[in-house]
Write an enzyme that holds these catalytic residues in place. Structure first.
Site, PDB file in Angstrom:
ATOM      1  N   HIS A   1       0.853  -1.188   0.000  1.00 22.39           N
ATOM      2  CA  HIS A   1       0.000   0.000   0.000  1.00 22.39           C
ATOM      3  C   HIS A   1       0.888   1.237   0.000  1.00 22.39           C
ATOM      4  CE1 HIS A   1      -3.863  -1.973   1.829  1.00 22.39           C
ATOM      5  NE2 HIS A   1      -3.310  -2.723   0.874  1.00 22.39           N
TER       6      HIS A   1
ATOM      7  N   GLU B   1       0.947   3.862   1.799  1.00 21.18           N
ATOM      8  CA  GLU B   1       1.418   4.278   3.125  1.00 21.18           C
ATOM      9  C   GLU B   1       2.606   3.437   3.582  1.00 21.18           C
ATOM     10  OE1 GLU B   1      -3.203   4.443   3.554  1.00 21.18           O
ATOM     11  OE2 GLU B   1      -1.736   3.434   2.287  1.00 21.18           O
TER      12      GLU B   1
ATOM     13  N   CYS C   1      -6.379   1.864   5.838  1.00 17.97           N
ATOM     14  CA  CYS C   1      -6.965   0.605   6.301  1.00 17.97           C
ATOM     15  C   CYS C   1      -6.341   0.254   7.662  1.00 17.97           C
ATOM     16  CB  CYS C   1      -6.709  -0.496   5.276  1.00 17.97           C
ATOM     17  SG  CYS C   1      -4.971  -0.997   5.159  1.00 17.97           S
TER      18      CYS C   1
ATOM     19  N   CYS D   1      -2.478  -0.277   7.513  1.00 15.39           N
ATOM     20  CA  CYS D   1      -1.731   0.974   7.394  1.00 15.39           C
ATOM     21  C   CYS D   1      -1.837   1.814   8.665  1.00 15.39           C
ATOM     22  CB  CYS D   1      -2.210   1.753   6.173  1.00 15.39           C
ATOM     23  SG  CYS D   1      -1.779   0.906   4.632  1.00 15.39           S
TER      24      CYS D   1
END
Length: 142
Positions: free
Chosen positions: A46, A48, A76, A79
């Site tokens: 992801h 992040e 999410c 993260c």
């Protein structure tokens, strides 16, 4: 947030879900990334997490104290956990994610008593542009 939006657009151009992230400290950009889950065949890639890894490597520390994270979509749970462990000072996010978000939606990770560190949270920064980018991306896929 404009730099994060640029990273999200680059992710979309690669066929990835258009989410972008930037980490800054004292006006200096330390890291920027867009989603790369498909490209890297890595469900943890992801934006992040990629940006946190880059910033930590650049600073030579797993703690990103005094760093601010800008991301185009509400993080999410995975993260949010990484943001907490990295000790990010401030979290700015664009669009809300009622289905998969974990900051203001869903599990509200930072409000849990087991959360060791909660950043200051600034939601809906650049929300219109971030939401439009996601909407256009998924409409084109349908």
């Amino acid at each position: 947030m404009d730099l994060a939006l640029n990273e999200a657009k680059a992710a979309a151009a690669r066929g990835e879900v258009p989410i972008g992230c930037v980490i800054a400290r004292g006006g200096e950009v330390l890291a920027k990334a867009g989603n790369r889950t498909l490209e890297l065949r890595d469900p943890t890639a992801h934006a992040e997490l990629l940006a946190i890894r880059e910033a930590a490597a650049r600073l030579g520390s797993e703690r990103l104290v005094d760093c601010d994270l800008y991301v185009t979509l509400e993080p999410c749970t995975m993260c949010a956990g990484a943001i907490s462990f990295a000790r990010i000072r401030r979290l700015y996010f664009g669009a809300f994610d009622p289905k998969g978000g974990a900051v203001e939606s869903g599990v509200r990770f930072f409000a849990q008593p087991t959360c060791h560190h909660a950043p200051d949270i600034y939601p809906a920064v650049g929300e219109r542009d971030a939401a439009a980018l996601l909407r256009e991306f998924f409409q084109a896929r349908r």
